[in-house]
Scaffold this active site. Structure first.
Site, mmCIF file in Angstrom:
data_model
loop_
_atom_site.group_PDB
_atom_site.id
_atom_site.type_symbol
_atom_site.label_atom_id
_atom_site.label_comp_id
_atom_site.label_asym_id
_atom_site.label_seq_id
_atom_site.Cartn_x
_atom_site.Cartn_y
_atom_site.Cartn_z
ATOM 1 N N TYR A 123 0.868 -1.174 0.000
ATOM 2 C CA TYR A 123 0.000 0.000 0.000
ATOM 3 C C TYR A 123 0.910 1.231 0.000
ATOM 4 C CZ TYR A 123 -4.097 2.744 1.439
ATOM 5 O OH TYR A 123 -5.100 3.667 1.500
ATOM 6 N N ARG A 176 -5.408 10.323 -11.404
ATOM 7 C CA ARG A 176 -4.746 10.987 -10.275
ATOM 8 C C ARG A 176 -4.336 9.924 -9.278
ATOM 9 N NH1 ARG A 176 -6.659 12.247 -4.796
ATOM 10 N NH2 ARG A 176 -5.573 10.272 -4.819
ATOM 11 N N LYS A 194 -5.716 -1.522 -2.809
ATOM 12 C CA LYS A 194 -6.894 -1.172 -1.996
ATOM 13 C C LYS A 194 -7.677 -2.438 -1.644
ATOM 14 C CE LYS A 194 -6.558 3.356 -1.835
ATOM 15 N NZ LYS A 194 -6.657 4.225 -0.687
ATOM 16 N N GLU A 266 -11.687 5.042 -7.038
ATOM 17 C CA GLU A 266 -10.377 5.386 -6.494
ATOM 18 C C GLU A 266 -9.554 6.194 -7.493
ATOM 19 O OE1 GLU A 266 -9.505 4.341 -3.228
ATOM 20 O OE2 GLU A 266 -7.951 5.835 -3.536
ATOM 21 N N ASP A 267 -8.979 7.266 -7.007
ATOM 22 C CA ASP A 267 -7.963 8.026 -7.751
ATOM 23 C C ASP A 267 -8.393 8.494 -9.137
ATOM 24 O OD1 ASP A 267 -6.599 7.692 -5.428
ATOM 25 O OD2 ASP A 267 -4.850 6.712 -6.288
ATOM 26 N N ASP A 289 -13.461 6.868 -2.487
ATOM 27 C CA ASP A 289 -12.548 6.759 -1.360
ATOM 28 C C ASP A 289 -11.770 8.049 -1.108
ATOM 29 O OD1 ASP A 289 -11.134 5.373 0.655
ATOM 30 O OD2 ASP A 289 -9.491 5.006 -0.728
ATOM 31 N N ASP A 290 -11.386 8.739 -2.181
ATOM 32 C CA ASP A 290 -10.552 9.938 -2.021
ATOM 33 C C ASP A 290 -11.338 11.107 -1.450
ATOM 34 O OD1 ASP A 290 -8.062 8.882 -3.293
ATOM 35 O OD2 ASP A 290 -9.543 8.508 -4.852
ATOM 36 N N ASN A 429 0.129 11.954 -0.629
ATOM 37 C CA ASN A 429 0.854 10.692 -0.786
ATOM 38 C C ASN A 429 1.526 10.650 -2.150
ATOM 39 O OD1 ASN A 429 -0.018 9.498 1.675
ATOM 40 N ND2 ASN A 429 -2.015 9.176 0.752
ATOM 41 N N ASN A 473 -4.764 8.295 6.865
ATOM 42 C CA ASN A 473 -4.942 7.660 5.558
ATOM 43 C C ASN A 473 -6.292 6.966 5.525
ATOM 44 O OD1 ASN A 473 -4.733 5.398 3.523
ATOM 45 N ND2 ASN A 473 -2.780 6.428 3.178
#
Ligand SMILES: O=C([O-])CC(=O)C(=O)O
Ligand SMILES: [Mg+2]
Length: 602
Positions: A123, A176, A194, A266-267, A289-290, A429, A473
């Protein structure tokens, strides 16, 4: 006994047809059916040196192993030795990837028992490094790629995934990846990482989990020119075609695996992240999630700051450096929290300042996106963050900018001069993108900072006192939220779920740890946190008619625990989730559950 259970389980997994049975029988002149060696040694069935002599003989793999028998614990020990023998983090990442490919149960057992060592590898931050060189370390399928050329055929692509019973999908379009920017199809590494936490922390069986990368191209010129790049070599798909592809994907997921399938975004880059969650939050069982996972963890940190400083959150002055998914997610959930305390929106927004790459968000700015609107200030524009900090004197400074070292010595000293316990969050991160290091945060505040960062930092000693930063996190939120949603078959996941998760998480570190500045749990507590959040989330879903499991279990905790992936028993290969599946209903429209103003009490 163990053997017959194992043999039966292998047989079940093999789905051997009668014909194959007969063919095998005649080939080997054997009384019992021989499963193909490749299946016995498949990552999901493999037991390595844990195969007993009886198993080796009857499964006809005797001789393929050396004479030694190792218990699972002994195998974990061997893995730990190999893991630590690798000198670099990326070397360890590659070793663990190959371990999962050959012995999945051992892999997850090792993960769940060595969280502190392993989390920073599979991770954040190492997974980020892995994504940057993903083409070079590519070794085979880990998830599904849906490319922009698959429009009109997405469901067919999903059906190619060999596991039939998917309960959660983690999807990225790679635009991203952490703070590393557009990594295109290399973003698959993030979704894999994840979902591995869903198993390692929440004990969700890995065959229920599917990583997906929507490969819609990349605008990263370096990748486009890289001969090792594994994605479509094209600029990013935008506009209507992009929206239609994501729409088709969402529908294909529920058509293939049912409407209770959890979809974890995610991202995605900020505009798409907000747009997609707004479009789908009340129609599908999904979350971002972000935005939302990070918001739960961010708010938990703020609740902890409130406790340590003994000052109500609405009395704190908060500066958000960054206006992307993470910062606006935390700000949005904070507003919800304060509204639930009967404060009005204007009063709440008064003490929240937002600063982005063009400076402070004030009225004269013409480039303010909708999520930032509530925080626009009627004051002169300030371009530099240190001047903002000097002027507004925040007690809490939150960074989510991917700008390495943005929190300068001057800024940190200013925070220390104005506050007894300045709260500093460096969310960005991986470690290389953090707004400041733990060392800087503590050294420039005489060790008084309540410092937390998105990536793990080692403890720092200041004036003879050992200070341990917390890890802010979303890994302290999404595994529990995901498990709770999956276990209850959530219809949708409203914002209140993230408040529930934040309050549950905030109750975690002991007073002593908080007073010493660590306001998040330790990595070793992450499993306990995940389960506790899962129970709270599932309870909320049951209580608010958002669950689809009937009848409502009498004890939600027992109900969830009864369905966890068994990591400890090397003999039990197949641990099914015990409650029956819902029929897969054709689904095009989604639920359309309107957002409710649900009252929560803690
Ligand atoms: O993955 C992480 O470590 C946290 C996260 O979601 C991000 O930085 O995008
Ligand atoms: Mg993320």
């Amino acid at each position: 006994m163990a053997f017959s259970k194992f043999y039966f389980a292998v047989q079940q997994r093999l789905h051997l047809s009668q014909n194959q049975n007969t063919a095998n029988k005649s080939r080997h002149h054997h009384d019992i059916v021989r499963p193909p060696v490749t299946t016995v040694l498949d990552a999901k069935n493999n037991k390595g040196l844990n195969f007993t002599i009886e198993e080796r003989q009857s499964l006809q793999v005797h001789g393929l192993f050396p004479a030694a028998f190792r218990t699972m614990q002994e195998q974990v020990f061997a893995v730990a030795a190999n893991f630590h023998a690798r000198a670099t983090k990326i070397g360890r990442y590659r070793y663990l990837r190959s371990l999962r490919k050959r012995h999945e149960r051992l892999y997850f057992r090792f993960l769940s028992e060595h969280l502190e060592d392993v989390l920073p590898v599979i991770y954040t931050p190492t997974v980020g490094v892995a994504c940057t060189i993903f083409g070079m370390i590519y070794r085979g399928p880990m998830g599904l790629y849906v490319t922009k050329n698959d429009r009109g055929h997405v469901a067919e692509v999903l059906r190619n995934w060999p596991e039939p019973d998917i309960k959660a999908v983690c999807v990225t379009d790679g635009e991203r990846i952490l703070g590393l920017g557009d990594l295109g199809a290399n973003g698959m590494g993030i979704t894999v990482g994840k979902l591995e936490l869903y198993t390692a922390l929440s004990c969700v069986p890995p065959h229920h989990l599917l990583p997906v990368c929507l490969d819609v191209g990349t605008n990263n010129e370096e990748l486009l020119a890289d001969p090792m790049y594994i994605g479509t070599r094209d600029k990013r798909l935008r506009g209507k075609k992009y929206d239609e592809l994501v729409d088709e994907f969402m529908q294909a997921v529920v058509q293939t695996w049912g409407r209770r399938t959890l979809i974890h975004f995610e991202d995605f880059a900020t505009p798409n992240a907000f747009k997609l969650i707004e479009r789908y939050q009340h129609k599908y069982c999904c979350f971002n999630d972000d935005i939302q996972g990070t918001a739960a963890v961010g708010l938990a940190g703020l609740l902890a700051v409130e406790r340590v400083t003994k000052k109500k959150l609405d009395k704190h002055v908060i500066v958000f450096a960054g206006a992307g998914s993470a910062a606006m997610g935390v700000a949005g959930l904070l507003v919800k929290e304060l509204k639930s305390r009967k404060l009005d929106e204007k009063q709440i927004a008064k003490n929240i300042y937002v600063f982005d790459q063009n400076g402070l968000i004030v009225k004269s700015r013409t480039d303010v996106a909708p999520p930032i609107q509530p925080y626009v200030k009627d004051m002169p524009h300030i371009k530099a963050l240190d001047e903002v900090v000097e002027k507004v004197k925040p007690s809490i400074l939150i960074g989510a900018t991917s700008m390495t070292g943005l929190f300068s010595e001057k800024i940190l000293r200013c925070m220390a001069a104005n506050n007894e316990r300045p709260a500093i969050f460096a969310f960005s991160n991986p470690t290389s993108k953090a707004e400041c290091t733990a060392e800087q945060a503590y050294n420039f505040t005489e060790g008084r900072a309540l410092f937390s960062a998105g990536s793990p930092f080692p403890p720092v000693t200041v004036n003879g006192k050992r200070l341990t930063p917390g890890q802010a996190n979303n890994c302290f939120a999404f595994p529990g939220i995901g498990l709770g949603a999956m276990a209850a078959y959530a219809k949708t996941i409203p914002d209140e779920i993230f408040l529930v998760a934040a309050h549950t998480l905030a109750g975690y570190p002991e007073e002593e740890a908080m007073a010493s500045g660590r306001i998040y749990p330790k990595a070793t507590e992450a499993k306990d946190v995940a389960l506790t959040i899962a129970v709270a989330v599932a309870q909320y879903l049951f209580d608010n008619d958002l669950a689809q499991v009937y009848p409502v279990p009498e004890n939600v905790c027992e109900f969830i625990v009864a369905n966890l992936y068994e990591l400890c028993n090397g003999d039990s290969l197949v641990v099914p989730w015990k409650y029956p599946d819902l029929p897969t209903v054709p689904f095009t429209e989604g639920y359309n559950i309107p957002p409710k103003d649900i009252k929560i009490s803690f």
